[in-house]
Design a protein around this motif. Structure first.
Motif, PDB file in Angstrom:
ATOM      1  N   ARG A  50      51.902   7.287  15.233  1.00  0.00           N
ATOM      2  CA  ARG A  50      52.780   6.919  14.120  1.00  0.00           C
ATOM      3  C   ARG A  50      53.745   8.057  13.791  1.00  0.00           C
ATOM      4  O   ARG A  50      53.489   9.221  14.116  1.00  0.00           O
ATOM      5  N   HIS A 203      47.049   8.286   2.298  1.00  0.00           N
ATOM      6  CA  HIS A 203      47.782   7.981   1.069  1.00  0.00           C
ATOM      7  C   HIS A 203      46.857   7.594  -0.078  1.00  0.00           C
ATOM      8  O   HIS A 203      47.233   7.718  -1.235  1.00  0.00           O
ATOM      9  N   GLN A 243      48.066  16.238   2.353  1.00  0.00           N
ATOM     10  CA  GLN A 243      47.142  15.220   2.873  1.00  0.00           C
ATOM     11  C   GLN A 243      47.098  15.165   4.397  1.00  0.00           C
ATOM     12  O   GLN A 243      46.316  14.404   4.953  1.00  0.00           O
TER      13      GLN A 243
HETATM   14 MN    MN Z   1      53.181  10.003   4.131  1.00  0.00          MN
END
Ligand code: MN
Ligand code: PEP
Length: 363
Positions: A50, A203, A243
């Motif tokens: 991705r 997320h 993250q």
């Molecule tokens: Mn992101």
């Protein structure tokens, strides 16, 4: 309820094994960053690469994505490591450019799913195209809106459809960046058992430490896969630095996942049947008791009506909440749960009492 026509994940033509792992940077930044991240991910158990090329950012002035040029870097990186690629699209132009570049799977971001005009624009650009599309949940917890996007895509012939659960925006501070509210994807699964559901712990969590536990939970809820952001140098990423994990850490997370089966053998079936019968008995008992509680609430409602007393007595309600929370703690029930439960019961009592009050008004 609509009837979505969905092709199961195993027939998408990619040889995916459960759980499917989608990984790569939040944003594609440079050709080198894209390629190095991909190369370091190649043997870490990922199925799809991705990257974000166009980034919907909360405030202007932040990095808004490298744009079209990055598509070629993403697709080439995917080719180099022999993995299909996926990118977020938010407009018809993004769709056209992604198809032209040869991206294999498209996804619709949370900020786009909320807007039926945008989703329709994307759907119109996809009419007659056979490409898988993953739809992230809208940022607000609205299952209908999420399903509505799927329906728009289905209506133009997209049947390789999947959902991505990335949590829901909340005003209150919590340890999560986006509240998981697992009940929504669980309900989606109940309504459409064939719909592949991928969970995006990055997320949901907003910080890398929480990712392993949320990933494991996703598998234990029998969802189909994970989308986890990874970067060659997470701390210096141009977006979502806190993250992202390194490709090596991603590898550790993936290999430490325990994949349990949702299929039951005879022994498990019998054992669980016995325990489930007890749960059924308790649930039935709970419903009986709730019915009795509402009978009493109605009597109180009649008394309040006849004596001109308001339905809500704030002091009494406060006393109830404090008392029930305290007692429940001894049974290892969390404060949040007991409050939610008592609030739901209270709302139902108010509904019954309001009906009684309104009857007299109607007479
Ligand atoms: Mn992101
Ligand atoms: C992303 O995947 O980088 C992204 C922008 O996600 P979301 O739409 O879930 O915020």
């Amino acid at each position: 309820m609509s009837n979505l026509n969905i092709v199961p994940l195993k027939d998408w033509g990619f040889n995916f094994e459960r759980p499917i792992i989608i990984s790569g940077p939040c944003s594609c930044e440079t050709e080198e960053q894209m390629l190095e991240t991909a190369q370091r991910l190649a043997d870490k158990g990922i199925h799809v690469l991705r990257a974000g090329i166009w980034k919907p950012r909360t405030r202007p002035g932040m990095f808004e994505g490298i744009g079209k040029e990055g598509l070629t870097w993403l697709v080439n990186a995917g080719k180099q490591i022999g993995k299909p690629t996926t990118v977020e699209v938010a407009t018809a132009q993004h769709v056209e450019e992604s198809l032209e570049a040869g991206v294999d799977i498209l996804w619709i971001g949370a900020r786009t799913t909320v807007n039926p005009f945008s989703v329709q624009e994307i759907a119109d650009a996809l009419r007659g195209v056979d490409i898988p599309v993953l739809v992230k949940n809208p940022i607000n917890p609205d299952l209908q809106l999420w399903l509505g996007s799927m329906e728009r895509l289905n209506a133009v012939g997209i049947t390789k459809l999947g959902a991505i659960h990335r949590g829901f925006s909340a005003y209150e501070k919590s340890k999560y960046r986006n509240k998981p509210m697992w009940e929504l994807p669980v309900e989606m699964r109940r309504l459409y058992p064939n719909m592949p559901i991928i969970v995006d712990p990055s997320h949901i969590c907003g910080s890398r430490e929480l990712i392993p536990s949320v990933s494991q939970k996703a598998l234990d809820l029998d969802f189909d896969g994970l989308m986890i952001e990874s970067h060659r140098d997470p701390d210096n990423a141009w977006s979502d630095a806190a993250q992202q994990v390194t490709p090596e850490r991603l590898g550790e997370i993936v290999s430490s996942l325990v994949v349990r089966s949702s299929k039951l053998d005879d022994y498990a079936e019998n054992k669980l049947d016995a325990l489930r019968a007890q749960i059924d008995r308790i649930d039935n008992y709970m419903l009986e008791i709730m019915g009795e509680r509402m009978d009493i609430a109605r009597k109180i409602g009649e008394f309040k009506r006849d004596n001109g007393i308001t339905i809500l007595q704030t002091n009494r309600w406060d006393e109830i909440i404090q008392d029930r929370v305290k007692k429940a703690a001894k049974k290892d029930l969390t404060e949040d749960f007991v409050k939610d439960m008592m609030e739901a019961i209270h709302q139902e009592s108010i509904r019954h009492q309001t009906k009684i009050m309104n009857n007299i008004l109607a007479e």
